[in-house]
Each structure stands twice: as C-alpha cells, then as structure tokens.
Design a protein around this motif. Structure first.
Motif, PDB file in Angstrom:
ATOM      1  N   SER A   1       0.856  -1.170  -0.059  1.00 49.90           N
ATOM      2  CA  SER A   1      -0.135   0.113   0.028  1.00 49.90           C
ATOM      3  C   SER A   1       1.032   1.231  -0.134  1.00 49.90           C
ATOM      4  O   SER A   1       1.272   1.657   1.121  1.00 49.90           O
TER       5      SER A   1
ATOM      6  N   GLY B   1       0.230   4.250  -1.839  1.00 46.87           N
ATOM      7  CA  GLY B   1      -0.456   5.453  -2.437  1.00 46.87           C
ATOM      8  C   GLY B   1       0.035   5.241  -4.016  1.00 46.87           C
ATOM      9  O   GLY B   1      -0.130   4.714  -4.675  1.00 46.87           O
TER      10      GLY B   1
ATOM     11  N   ASP C   1      -5.492   7.513  -5.869  1.00 44.35           N
ATOM     12  CA  ASP C   1      -6.213   6.457  -5.164  1.00 44.35           C
ATOM     13  C   ASP C   1      -7.926   6.702  -4.841  1.00 44.35           C
ATOM     14  O   ASP C   1      -7.998   7.514  -3.906  1.00 44.35           O
TER      15      ASP C   1
ATOM     16  N   ASN D   1     -10.351   7.218  -1.787  1.00 40.57           N
ATOM     17  CA  ASN D   1      -9.206   6.874  -0.581  1.00 40.57           C
ATOM     18  C   ASN D   1      -9.336   5.528  -0.334  1.00 40.57           C
ATOM     19  O   ASN D   1      -9.330   5.116   0.927  1.00 40.57           O
TER      20      ASN D   1
ATOM     21  N   GLN E   1      -7.130   2.861  -0.895  1.00 38.01           N
ATOM     22  CA  GLN E   1      -6.119   2.274  -0.335  1.00 38.01           C
ATOM     23  C   GLN E   1      -5.766   2.831   1.180  1.00 38.01           C
ATOM     24  O   GLN E   1      -5.693   1.817   1.878  1.00 38.01           O
ATOM     25  N   GLN E   2      -6.181   4.076   1.281  1.00 43.29           N
ATOM     26  CA  GLN E   2      -5.971   4.680   2.575  1.00 43.29           C
ATOM     27  C   GLN E   2      -6.939   3.995   3.395  1.00 43.29           C
ATOM     28  O   GLN E   2      -6.459   3.389   4.594  1.00 43.29           O
TER      29      GLN E   2
ATOM     30  N   THR F   1      -5.917   0.366   4.379  1.00 42.35           N
ATOM     31  CA  THR F   1      -4.735   0.179   5.267  1.00 42.35           C
ATOM     32  C   THR F   1      -5.037   0.793   6.661  1.00 42.35           C
ATOM     33  O   THR F   1      -4.703  -0.080   7.608  1.00 42.35           O
ATOM     34  N   ALA F   2      -5.954   1.627   6.871  1.00 43.02           N
ATOM     35  CA  ALA F   2      -6.138   1.944   8.045  1.00 43.02           C
ATOM     36  C   ALA F   2      -7.016   0.989   8.785  1.00 43.02           C
ATOM     37  O   ALA F   2      -6.918   0.600   9.828  1.00 43.02           O
TER      38      ALA F   2
ATOM     39  N   ALA G   1       3.378  -0.435   3.893  1.00 41.75           N
ATOM     40  CA  ALA G   1       2.528   0.836   3.876  1.00 41.75           C
ATOM     41  C   ALA G   1       3.341   2.278   4.098  1.00 41.75           C
ATOM     42  O   ALA G   1       4.266   2.233   4.907  1.00 41.75           O
TER      43      ALA G   1
ATOM     44  N   PRO H   1       3.785   6.499   2.277  1.00 40.98           N
ATOM     45  CA  PRO H   1       3.965   7.346   1.262  1.00 40.98           C
ATOM     46  C   PRO H   1       4.835   6.803  -0.057  1.00 40.98           C
ATOM     47  O   PRO H   1       5.806   6.200   0.296  1.00 40.98           O
TER      48      PRO H   1
ATOM     49  N   GLN I   1      -6.309  -0.746  -5.048  1.00 41.62           N
ATOM     50  CA  GLN I   1      -6.242   0.917  -4.944  1.00 41.62           C
ATOM     51  C   GLN I   1      -7.474   1.014  -5.805  1.00 41.62           C
ATOM     52  O   GLN I   1      -8.074   0.240  -6.523  1.00 41.62           O
TER      53      GLN I   1
ATOM     54  N   ASP J   1     -14.257   9.776   0.690  1.00 41.20           N
ATOM     55  CA  ASP J   1     -13.891   8.454   1.235  1.00 41.20           C
ATOM     56  C   ASP J   1     -15.225   7.763   0.713  1.00 41.20           C
ATOM     57  O   ASP J   1     -16.500   8.221   0.869  1.00 41.20           O
TER      58      ASP J   1
END
Length: 319
Positions: A27, A29, A33, A36, A38-39, A42-43, A104, A106, A135, A205
């Motif tokens: 992951s 970025g 993306d 969001n 992928q963000q 990952t979270a 994960a 940037p 993504q 999101d």
C-alpha cells in the motif's frame, strides 16, 4: 545503483524465528487513489489486526518534502506536533493466526529502482511468495450499481477466468505498478486490483470500494480478515452520498445518466455473452464434415457396385 540495503533497517519488534510469511500486501499510495480506497483499507488492517514493525525505510532519501509538505500543528504560541512520514513493513496476524506482511507508507518520489530492489531483498529474506495490492481508480460508473474492478497479475494463471475491461493502454507510472512489473520479471507472483470508483466520488471517502478491495485480497490470499467495521463505515459513507445526491438535482442527473449508460452496457454485454454461448454450442466444421460423410455412406445403395458392372445392358427401365 547505490546499495539498496542502506535504504532500510530491520527492527527488533519481531523475533527472527517468526519472520517468515507467504503473503505481502503493498500500500504505497501513488498518483491517485480514488475514493481513498487504499487509505481506508490500510487504516482498517492496522486497526483491526495485531501487528509489529519488521523494517523501516529511510524516507529522508526518498521523499520530496517540499512537493508534499508534512502537516505540523501550531498551538497558540508554539509548534506542538509533526506528522512524521514513514514507510514501514509490518508483520500482521490474521483472524486464524496466519502471518502476512503489510508494506505501507507514502510513495517514494526518488530512487524507484533502488527502492524496488530493497523490497525484493526483503521478500527473499522473509520468504514471501505472493505480493498483492489494491487501489481505487476513477471511472464513469454510478455508485448505485455493483462495483467493478480491473484485475492484473504477473501471470494469467493467478487470475483465472479474468474478463479484461481494457485492451492495451498507456497510463502514468507509479512505484507500485513498477514493483508489479519488476517482481514479475524476477519470478515473484503478484496480483493487483484496481477498484472502479465513480469519478464524482474520487476525492471522497468511499468505503464500498475499500470493502471490495478487501474482499478481492482475501479471495486471492485466503487470509481471514474481519470486514464488519469497514462495512459499517461504508454504510455511513453510503448514507452521506445518498443525502448529498438528493440535495442536488445536478448531481442526481449525472448519476441517473451514468445508471442508464451502465445498464445499457451491461445489457449489451449479456447479449454478447449469450451469442458467444450459442456459437460455442454449434458444431465445428470437422464435426459437420464427419456427419455429412456418415449421411452419404448410409444413403449409398448396397448393390451400387453391381449395377455399375452391367455395361451396355444399361438400367432396366431402358430395356
């Protein structure tokens, strides 16, 4: 190329005897993306699963700080916090106790090939056999229809029965995409999923896309990763989207137009598949030829040879 080993350091959070794992999720970025996706994914992984840090990368060598400045907090008369960027390799534990890795952080701005070689070294060292990523990409589709995706892999057998959406196209590169290419060239299995996100939601999101991404990853890896919290978040996003669409006639018209396009495309695709099925049921040229030969053999008179040997006597009706 400078020594890739100088880009990262191994941490001591995990004992060396527990470092092996089959799968790595990436992951990093990248250029875009949408939703969001992928963000959010990952979270969710870091929030839902037990994990430790296995390796950390030297981001000072990799990031352009002035190109995307990290956030700092100023409180009244002083700076109190700094969002320190980090590129980390985590060892994760799924719901059944199976370990896997999550890389994960940037996307590096510099030294792509060196970074990829460093990742490849870690993959060999840790025994990783499959690398997976997902993504979001913006597409002209409505959020009210099933979410599609584009699948790709280092070899076709990893994505059997894949129905390709695109032909040959050129797209802006990313480190993550180059990683798929380079690892495939090195004989490492990789699979990627590009989730189709409605273009009007690209900057928001969109939890449904993250749920779809997680389902695709667990489907190809067999990992047991809980989805209920991510699904609940997606439900909140869906409710907010419905509210905003209902408050704007202009947005509603856009969504309705995309629905009509989507339904027309789907109907055409179904007709095409039906025609392909019907065509596949037709006999081949060889089968038709064999049937014709069999028919002619059955229709030929049993005494045909004997009649042809009568010479000048000719057929009986001429006597």
């Amino acid at each position: 190329m400078q020594d890739p080993r100088e880009l990262y350091q191994l941490e001591t959070d995990t004992h060396a005897s527990a470092l092996g794992a089959h799968t790595m999720v990436v992951s990093l970025g990248g250029l875009i993306d949408a939703g969001n996706t992928q963000q959010l994914l990952t979270a969710h992984l870091l929030g839902a699963l037990e994990h430790t840090v296995v390796a950390s990368f030297d981001v000072d060598q990799l990031l352009d700080y002035r190109g995307r400045r990290p956030v700092m907090t100023f409180d009244r008369d002083r700076f109190t916090d700094y969002a320190d960027p980090s590129l980390l390799l985590y060892r994760m534990i799924d719901g059944e106790g199976t370990p896997f890795y999550l890389l994960a952080g940037p996307e590096p701005d510099y030294q792509w090939e060196r970074t990829i070689e460093a990742i490849r070294q870690l993959i060999r060292r840790l025994g990783v056999q499959l690398v997976v990523s997902a993504q979001g990409i913006p597409m002209g589709v409505p959020h009210t229809r099933p979410i599609g995706m584009t699948r790709f892999a280092s070899k076709p057998s990893l994505i059997p029965e894949n129905d390709a959406v695109f032909g040959s196209v050129q797209v802006p590169g990313s480190l993550e995409s180059l990683l798929h290419l380079r690892l495939g060239e090195a004989g490492v299995d990789t699979v990627g999923f590009a989730i189709h996100v409605p273009h009007y939601l690209a900057q928001m999101d969109f939890g449904d896309a993250a749920v779809q991404a997680l389902g695709a990853i667990t489907g190809v890896t067999g990992l047991d990763i809980p989805t209920h919290e991510l699904a609940a978040l997606a439900g909140l996003h869906r409710a907010e989207i419905t509210k905003q669409v209902g408050e704007s006639d202009e947005v509603g018209d856009v969504v309705h137009g995309l629905e009509e396009q989507y339904d027309a495309f789907t109907e055409g695709l179904q007709r095409q598949n039906l025609l392909a099925t019907e065509m596949s049921q037709l006999p081949s040229a060889d089968e038709i030829g064999a049937e014709l030969e069999q028919f002619l053999r059955e229709e030929e008179p049993a005494d045909d040879t004997e009649d042809r040997g009568k010479g000048s006597d000719g057929p009986d009706f001429l006597r």
